[in-house]
Design an enzyme around this catalytic site. Structure first.
Site, PDB file in Angstrom:
ATOM      1  N   HIS A   1       0.812  -1.218   0.000  1.00 43.52           N
ATOM      2  CA  HIS A   1       0.000   0.000   0.000  1.00 43.52           C
ATOM      3  C   HIS A   1       0.844   1.266   0.000  1.00 43.52           C
ATOM      4  O   HIS A   1       0.363   2.329   0.348  1.00 43.52           O
ATOM      5  CB  HIS A   1      -0.953  -0.005   1.215  1.00 43.52           C
ATOM      6  CG  HIS A   1      -1.954  -1.119   1.158  1.00 43.52           C
ATOM      7  ND1 HIS A   1      -2.593  -1.603   2.272  1.00 43.52           N
ATOM      8  CD2 HIS A   1      -2.389  -1.863   0.118  1.00 43.52           C
ATOM      9  CE1 HIS A   1      -3.415  -2.582   1.910  1.00 43.52           C
ATOM     10  NE2 HIS A   1      -3.304  -2.769   0.620  1.00 43.52           N
TER      11      HIS A   1
ATOM     12  N   CYS B   1       3.577  16.205 -12.655  1.00 44.06           N
ATOM     13  CA  CYS B   1       4.694  15.592 -13.419  1.00 44.06           C
ATOM     14  C   CYS B   1       5.044  14.208 -12.896  1.00 44.06           C
ATOM     15  O   CYS B   1       5.970  13.580 -13.395  1.00 44.06           O
ATOM     16  CB  CYS B   1       5.909  16.530 -13.378  1.00 44.06           C
ATOM     17  SG  CYS B   1       6.606  16.726 -11.722  1.00 44.06           S
TER      18      CYS B   1
HETATM   19  C1  BV8 Z   1      -8.507  -2.049  -5.212  1.00 44.99           C
HETATM   20  C2  BV8 Z   1      -3.443   3.225   2.606  1.00 44.99           C
HETATM   21  C3  BV8 Z   1      -9.256  -2.132  -7.457  1.00 44.99           C
HETATM   22  C4  BV8 Z   1      -4.240   4.403   2.999  1.00 44.99           C
HETATM   23  C5  BV8 Z   1      -5.000   1.374   2.570  1.00 44.99           C
HETATM   24  C6  BV8 Z   1     -16.187  -4.823  -1.135  1.00 44.99           C
HETATM   25  C7  BV8 Z   1     -15.751  -6.111  -0.829  1.00 44.99           C
HETATM   26  C8  BV8 Z   1     -14.411  -6.474  -0.964  1.00 44.99           C
HETATM   27  C9  BV8 Z   1     -13.466  -5.538  -1.417  1.00 44.99           C
HETATM   28  C10 BV8 Z   1     -13.908  -4.266  -1.711  1.00 44.99           C
HETATM   29  C11 BV8 Z   1     -15.246  -3.901  -1.577  1.00 44.99           C
HETATM   30  N1  BV8 Z   1     -15.350  -2.608  -1.923  1.00 44.99           N
HETATM   31  C12 BV8 Z   1     -14.141  -2.142  -2.277  1.00 44.99           C
HETATM   32  C13 BV8 Z   1     -13.259  -3.146  -2.177  1.00 44.99           C
HETATM   33  C14 BV8 Z   1     -11.836  -3.093  -2.478  1.00 44.99           C
HETATM   34  C15 BV8 Z   1     -11.105  -2.396  -1.355  1.00 44.99           C
HETATM   35  C16 BV8 Z   1     -11.308  -3.126  -0.040  1.00 44.99           C
HETATM   36  O1  BV8 Z   1     -10.768  -4.189   0.163  1.00 44.99           O
HETATM   37  N2  BV8 Z   1     -12.130  -2.506   0.834  1.00 44.99           N
HETATM   38  C17 BV8 Z   1     -12.390  -3.120   2.123  1.00 44.99           C
HETATM   39  C18 BV8 Z   1     -12.486  -2.008   3.189  1.00 44.99           C
HETATM   40  C19 BV8 Z   1     -13.698  -3.915   2.027  1.00 44.99           C
HETATM   41  N3  BV8 Z   1      -9.719  -2.469  -1.731  1.00 44.99           N
HETATM   42  C20 BV8 Z   1      -9.198  -1.458  -2.458  1.00 44.99           C
HETATM   43  O2  BV8 Z   1      -9.784  -0.441  -2.733  1.00 44.99           O
HETATM   44  C21 BV8 Z   1      -7.789  -1.701  -2.962  1.00 44.99           C
HETATM   45  N4  BV8 Z   1      -7.746  -1.392  -4.359  1.00 44.99           N
HETATM   46  O3  BV8 Z   1      -9.234  -2.963  -4.940  1.00 44.99           O
HETATM   47  O4  BV8 Z   1      -8.402  -1.545  -6.486  1.00 44.99           O
HETATM   48  C22 BV8 Z   1      -8.709  -1.706  -8.761  1.00 44.99           C
HETATM   49  C23 BV8 Z   1      -8.019  -2.645  -9.531  1.00 44.99           C
HETATM   50  C24 BV8 Z   1      -7.557  -2.246 -10.769  1.00 44.99           C
HETATM   51  C25 BV8 Z   1      -7.750  -0.926 -11.228  1.00 44.99           C
HETATM   52  C26 BV8 Z   1      -8.421  -0.004 -10.411  1.00 44.99           C
HETATM   53  C27 BV8 Z   1      -8.904  -0.377  -9.171  1.00 44.99           C
HETATM   54  C28 BV8 Z   1      -6.819  -0.746  -2.289  1.00 44.99           C
HETATM   55  C29 BV8 Z   1      -6.704  -1.112  -0.823  1.00 44.99           C
HETATM   56  C30 BV8 Z   1      -5.637  -0.232  -0.173  1.00 44.99           C
HETATM   57  C31 BV8 Z   1      -6.302   0.880   0.580  1.00 44.99           C
HETATM   58  N5  BV8 Z   1      -5.301   1.621   1.334  1.00 44.99           N
HETATM   59  N6  BV8 Z   1      -4.071   2.073   3.212  1.00 44.99           N
HETATM   60  C32 BV8 Z   1      -3.885   4.774   4.399  1.00 44.99           C
HETATM   61  O5  BV8 Z   1      -3.198   3.978   5.077  1.00 44.99           O
HETATM   62  O6  BV8 Z   1      -4.314   5.878   4.790  1.00 44.99           O
HETATM   63  S1  BV8 Z   1      -5.735   0.062   3.317  1.00 44.99           S
HETATM   64  C33 BV8 Z   1      -5.669   0.197   5.019  1.00 44.99           C
HETATM   65  O7  BV8 Z   1      -6.295  -0.992   5.513  1.00 44.99           O
HETATM   66  C34 BV8 Z   1      -4.245   0.168   5.579  1.00 44.99           C
HETATM   67  O8  BV8 Z   1      -3.236   0.046   4.622  1.00 44.99           O
HETATM   68  C35 BV8 Z   1      -4.256  -1.099   6.412  1.00 44.99           C
HETATM   69  O9  BV8 Z   1      -3.033  -1.673   6.429  1.00 44.99           O
HETATM   70  C36 BV8 Z   1      -5.226  -1.903   5.635  1.00 44.99           C
HETATM   71  C37 BV8 Z   1      -5.740  -3.155   6.265  1.00 44.99           C
HETATM   72  O10 BV8 Z   1      -6.055  -2.873   7.577  1.00 44.99           O
HETATM   73  P1  BV8 Z   1      -5.198  -3.675   8.674  1.00 44.99           P
HETATM   74  O11 BV8 Z   1      -3.752  -3.425   8.404  1.00 44.99           O
HETATM   75  O12 BV8 Z   1      -5.640  -5.087   8.717  1.00 44.99           O
HETATM   76  O13 BV8 Z   1      -5.566  -2.891   9.987  1.00 44.99           O
HETATM   77  P2  BV8 Z   1      -6.907  -3.076  10.833  1.00 44.99           P
HETATM   78  O14 BV8 Z   1      -6.994  -1.895  11.738  1.00 44.99           O
HETATM   79  O15 BV8 Z   1      -8.040  -3.402   9.931  1.00 44.99           O
HETATM   80  O16 BV8 Z   1      -6.625  -4.400  11.697  1.00 44.99           O
HETATM   81  C38 BV8 Z   1      -5.616  -4.399  12.665  1.00 44.99           C
HETATM   82  C39 BV8 Z   1      -5.626  -5.807  13.265  1.00 44.99           C
HETATM   83  O17 BV8 Z   1      -4.552  -5.902  14.191  1.00 44.99           O
HETATM   84  C40 BV8 Z   1      -6.896  -6.105  14.038  1.00 44.99           C
HETATM   85  O18 BV8 Z   1      -7.291  -7.436  13.743  1.00 44.99           O
HETATM   86  C41 BV8 Z   1      -6.460  -5.994  15.504  1.00 44.99           C
HETATM   87  O19 BV8 Z   1      -7.150  -6.894  16.355  1.00 44.99           O
HETATM   88  C42 BV8 Z   1      -5.036  -6.421  15.413  1.00 44.99           C
HETATM   89  N7  BV8 Z   1      -4.170  -5.849  16.448  1.00 44.99           N
HETATM   90  C43 BV8 Z   1      -4.274  -4.652  17.076  1.00 44.99           C
HETATM   91  N8  BV8 Z   1      -3.234  -4.504  17.925  1.00 44.99           N
HETATM   92  C44 BV8 Z   1      -2.457  -5.624  17.807  1.00 44.99           C
HETATM   93  C45 BV8 Z   1      -3.050  -6.477  16.870  1.00 44.99           C
HETATM   94  N9  BV8 Z   1      -2.520  -7.673  16.539  1.00 44.99           N
HETATM   95  C46 BV8 Z   1      -1.369  -8.033  17.151  1.00 44.99           C
HETATM   96  N10 BV8 Z   1      -0.743  -7.254  18.054  1.00 44.99           N
HETATM   97  C47 BV8 Z   1      -1.255  -6.055  18.412  1.00 44.99           C
HETATM   98  N11 BV8 Z   1      -0.615  -5.313  19.324  1.00 44.99           N
HETATM   99 ZN    ZN Z   2       5.470  18.235 -10.543  1.00 49.73          ZN
END
Ligand code: BV8
Ligand code: ZN
Length: 260
Positions: free
Chosen positions: A139, A150
């Protein structure tokens, strides 16, 4: 699946059930890959997406982390990322990041046949600072700025930007963070590297991710279908627990160092 419900290890009660077995399996495995998410950086003080504190000024990241939101209100989106950059700059790698860097060092076997690939969804750069190498950044990287005009990219690690939104000094167009927003494709080369590592892994670690964002979360099933054994390290259950050989519940900063 061995770990859920198995008794703690009498010889080492501090060890999460199954950790001992996973530790020896890691020693035997030739190719290991790890997919990490926001959870691995939580103990460094970086807010997770979906946990408490993941929200900011009652906007959810899914609403801010899109190209549409940025084009509609670049200043507001940059206020979010400028704040996040400040938090990430202050953060230090934790024992979880360090354990993965050590695992990789151990896995670069002298015969050169072993491999360890770190695949992260995180944009915070904490793995680089922990000493991990050849990281697959699915990501992107919040420390990279990309010009909307650019398209030139440059690394900018300042904690706070003077002017928001920042502009390209070459062409004057808006700069955006070099990260992947919702609805945007992942960088093709990074995705390819991630798929390659998942498909050839003997053990695939899934650490600190809710495994709900695609296509990144799909790497776990690719690994499983290619014959890898999955090990989940997470504080709470995830949708991939049921295809895992081991599920180690607990903070990654405590669990991962015990796997060395
Ligand atoms: C794409 C950058 C297509 C930004 C991020 C419906 C169904 C399925 C999929 C989709 C849908 N609608 C849309 C989609 C696709 C979408 C998607 O998956 N949406 C989800 C929400 C349903 N995906 C996209 O849009 C991707 N692109 O599909 O493009 C395409 C293809 C070709 C041409 C054009 C288009 C792009 C996805 C990337 C988005 N950007 N981040 C930013 O960071 O500001 S994603 C964002 O979520 C972060 O990067 C993060 O890393 C990622 C996943 O979240 P997690 O890392 O898992 O974090 P989360 O908080 O969820 O969980 C933390 C976990 O840790 C928890 O379980 C918690 O219990 C645990 N935890 C907490 N503390 C600890 C711990 N574990 C261990 N130790 C601890 N101490
Ligand atoms: Zn520029």
């Amino acid at each position: 699946m061995h770990a859920i419900g198995s008794a703690p290890d009498a010889s080492d009660p501090g060890l999460a059930p199954g950790a001992k077995e996973l530790r020896s399996a890691l020693k035997e495995a030739r190719n290991v890959a790890a997919l990490t998410g926001a959870g691995i950086s939580a103990e460094s003080g970086v807010p997770t997406f979906r946990g408490a504190g993941g929200l900011w000024r009652n906007y959810s990241p899914e609403k801010l982390a899109t190209l549409e939101a940025f084009e509609a209100n670049p200043r507001l989106v940059w206020e979010w990322y400028d704040w996040l950059r400040g938090v990430m700059r202050e953060a230090q790698p934790n024992p979880g990041h360090q354990a993965l860097a050590e695992l990789a060092r151990r896995h670069a076997a002298p015969d050169g046949k072993g491999s360890f690939t770190l695949i992260t969804q995180n944009i915070d750069g904490l793995d680089d600072r922990a000493g991990s190498k050849n990281i697959v950044k699915l990501h992107g990287d919040i420390w990279i700025m990309r010009c909307m005009g650019c398209h030139r990219e440059e690394r900018d690690e300042r904690a706070r930007l003077e002017v928001l939104p920042p502009r390209c000094k070459k062409c004057g167009a808006l700069l955006r963070p070099g990260i992947v927003w919702f609805g945007e494709p992942l960088p093709a080369d990074e995705w390819e590297r991630g798929v390659e590592a998942a498909a050839s892994a003997d053990i695939f670690l899934v650490i600190g991710t809710s495994a709900t964002v695609y296509p990144a979360a799909g790497l776990a099933s690719i690994a499983r279908q290619s014959g890898a054994k999955l090990a989940i390290v997470n504080k709470e259950p995830t949708p991939v627990d049921d295809i895992a050989e081991w599920v180690l519940q607990g903070p990654s900063g405590e669990v991962l160092p015990r796997l060395l």
